[in-house]
Structures are given as C-alpha cells and as structure tokens.
Design a protein around this motif. Structure first.
Motif, PDB file in Angstrom:
ATOM      1  N   LEU A 179      -4.045  -2.611   6.168  1.00  0.00           N
ATOM      2  CA  LEU A 179      -5.344  -1.960   5.940  1.00  0.00           C
ATOM      3  C   LEU A 179      -6.507  -2.906   6.231  1.00  0.00           C
ATOM      4  CD1 LEU A 179      -4.632  -0.008   2.643  1.00  0.00           C
ATOM      5  CD2 LEU A 179      -5.094   0.976   4.881  1.00  0.00           C
ATOM      6  N   LEU A 180      -6.365  -4.158   5.820  1.00  0.00           N
ATOM      7  CA  LEU A 180      -7.446  -5.126   6.042  1.00  0.00           C
ATOM      8  C   LEU A 180      -7.621  -5.452   7.525  1.00  0.00           C
ATOM      9  CD1 LEU A 180      -6.838  -7.473   2.996  1.00  0.00           C
ATOM     10  CD2 LEU A 180      -8.803  -5.978   3.348  1.00  0.00           C
ATOM     11  N   GLN A 229      -6.763 -13.209   2.051  1.00  0.00           N
ATOM     12  CA  GLN A 229      -8.018 -13.819   2.512  1.00  0.00           C
ATOM     13  C   GLN A 229      -7.985 -14.124   4.005  1.00  0.00           C
ATOM     14  OE1 GLN A 229     -10.577 -14.528  -0.979  1.00  0.00           O
ATOM     15  NE2 GLN A 229     -11.020 -14.870   1.106  1.00  0.00           N
ATOM     16  N   GLN A 230      -6.794 -14.425   4.536  1.00  0.00           N
ATOM     17  CA  GLN A 230      -6.721 -14.773   5.957  1.00  0.00           C
ATOM     18  C   GLN A 230      -6.874 -13.550   6.859  1.00  0.00           C
ATOM     19  OE1 GLN A 230      -3.019 -16.801   6.264  1.00  0.00           O
ATOM     20  NE2 GLN A 230      -1.772 -14.958   6.154  1.00  0.00           N
ATOM     21  N   TYR A 231      -6.708 -12.349   6.298  1.00  0.00           N
ATOM     22  CA  TYR A 231      -6.865 -11.126   7.089  1.00  0.00           C
ATOM     23  C   TYR A 231      -8.283 -10.572   7.025  1.00  0.00           C
ATOM     24  CZ  TYR A 231      -1.830 -11.293   7.259  1.00  0.00           C
ATOM     25  OH  TYR A 231      -0.541 -11.696   7.465  1.00  0.00           O
ATOM     26  N   TYR A 232      -8.971 -10.793   5.904  1.00  0.00           N
ATOM     27  CA  TYR A 232     -10.332 -10.289   5.735  1.00  0.00           C
ATOM     28  C   TYR A 232     -11.033 -11.222   4.755  1.00  0.00           C
ATOM     29  CZ  TYR A 232     -13.947  -6.667   5.612  1.00  0.00           C
ATOM     30  OH  TYR A 232     -15.117  -5.967   5.750  1.00  0.00           O
ATOM     31  N   ASP A 233     -12.058 -11.913   5.206  1.00  0.00           N
ATOM     32  CA  ASP A 233     -12.658 -12.968   4.393  1.00  0.00           C
ATOM     33  C   ASP A 233     -13.766 -12.499   3.450  1.00  0.00           C
ATOM     34  OD1 ASP A 233     -14.360 -12.399   6.433  1.00  0.00           O
ATOM     35  OD2 ASP A 233     -14.800 -14.473   6.955  1.00  0.00           O
ATOM     36  N   GLU A 264     -10.961  -4.753  12.370  1.00  0.00           N
ATOM     37  CA  GLU A 264     -11.138  -4.266  13.750  1.00  0.00           C
ATOM     38  C   GLU A 264     -12.220  -3.195  13.814  1.00  0.00           C
ATOM     39  OE1 GLU A 264      -7.239  -3.003  14.838  1.00  0.00           O
ATOM     40  OE2 GLU A 264      -6.511  -5.051  15.127  1.00  0.00           O
ATOM     41  N   LYS A 265     -12.283  -2.355  12.796  1.00  0.00           N
ATOM     42  CA  LYS A 265     -13.286  -1.295  12.737  1.00  0.00           C
ATOM     43  C   LYS A 265     -14.694  -1.907  12.625  1.00  0.00           C
ATOM     44  CE  LYS A 265     -13.586   3.049  10.228  1.00  0.00           C
ATOM     45  NZ  LYS A 265     -13.188   3.703   8.982  1.00  0.00           N
TER      46      LYS A 265
END
Length: 99
Positions: A88-89, A28-32, A94-95
């Motif tokens: 990956l996340l 969750q901390q990498y992608y919410d 970034e993308k």
C-alpha cells in the motif's frame, strides 16, 4: 515515528512488542512521511486455530491506511499485515510522485 500497541483483554510480553516495533520500523523505507502507527491486538472468540487478529492503522498526511489480518500467532499476523502495508505504501508513493 511512534508505534502505539494496544492489547485487548491480555498483557503483551516484551518479545512481541519488540517484534512488532522492528517489523513496523521497516515501513519507513517505503514511505518516509509516516506520522504514527496504531496497533491493536486481540483474539477472536472462535474455536478456529487462526484466532489472533492484528489491526494496524498507519497515519500519513492526508489519509490513514488500515490493515486487518488474522493468523495462528500474533507474529504471523503482524508479518502478513506488514507485507500488505508495504504494498500500500509503495502504491501511495507512486501515486504522489505522479501528481
């Protein structure tokens, strides 16, 4: 975020379920925007010692990320898959920011 754990042909003990949940909650901390995670645990029918496989599908809006890892233990395979998903996340985030 909901984590669904499915074991093929064996019962999962509570300790392994807790480990998987704690490890995957960190994503969750990498992608919410993670909607849910499906985890499939199974053993390969080989004489090789690295026969524990973990398949993880992370559901995010617009796409699903799939990672499959095999190791000596389910914990080790989950850790390897979690590290791959983190990368990956971060790439996905970034993308999305670039657009």
């Amino acid at each position: 975020m909901k984590v669904n754990i499915q074991a093929v042909n064996f019962n999962v003990d509570r300790k392994l379920v807790d480990f998987i949940n704690i490890r995957l909650e960190k994503l969750q901390q990498y992608y919410d925007k993670i909607v849910g995670i499906d985890v499939s645990l199974h053993t390969e029918n080989t004489s090789d010692k690295e026969n524990k496989s973990v398949d993880i599908i992370v559901k995010i809006p617009g796409d699903d990320l799939v990672v499959k890892k095999t190791a000596k233990t389910f914990e080790e395979a989950t850790d390897l898959a979690g590290a791959a998903l983190e990368r990956l996340l971060v790439k996905r985030k970034e993308k999305v920011k670039a657009h």
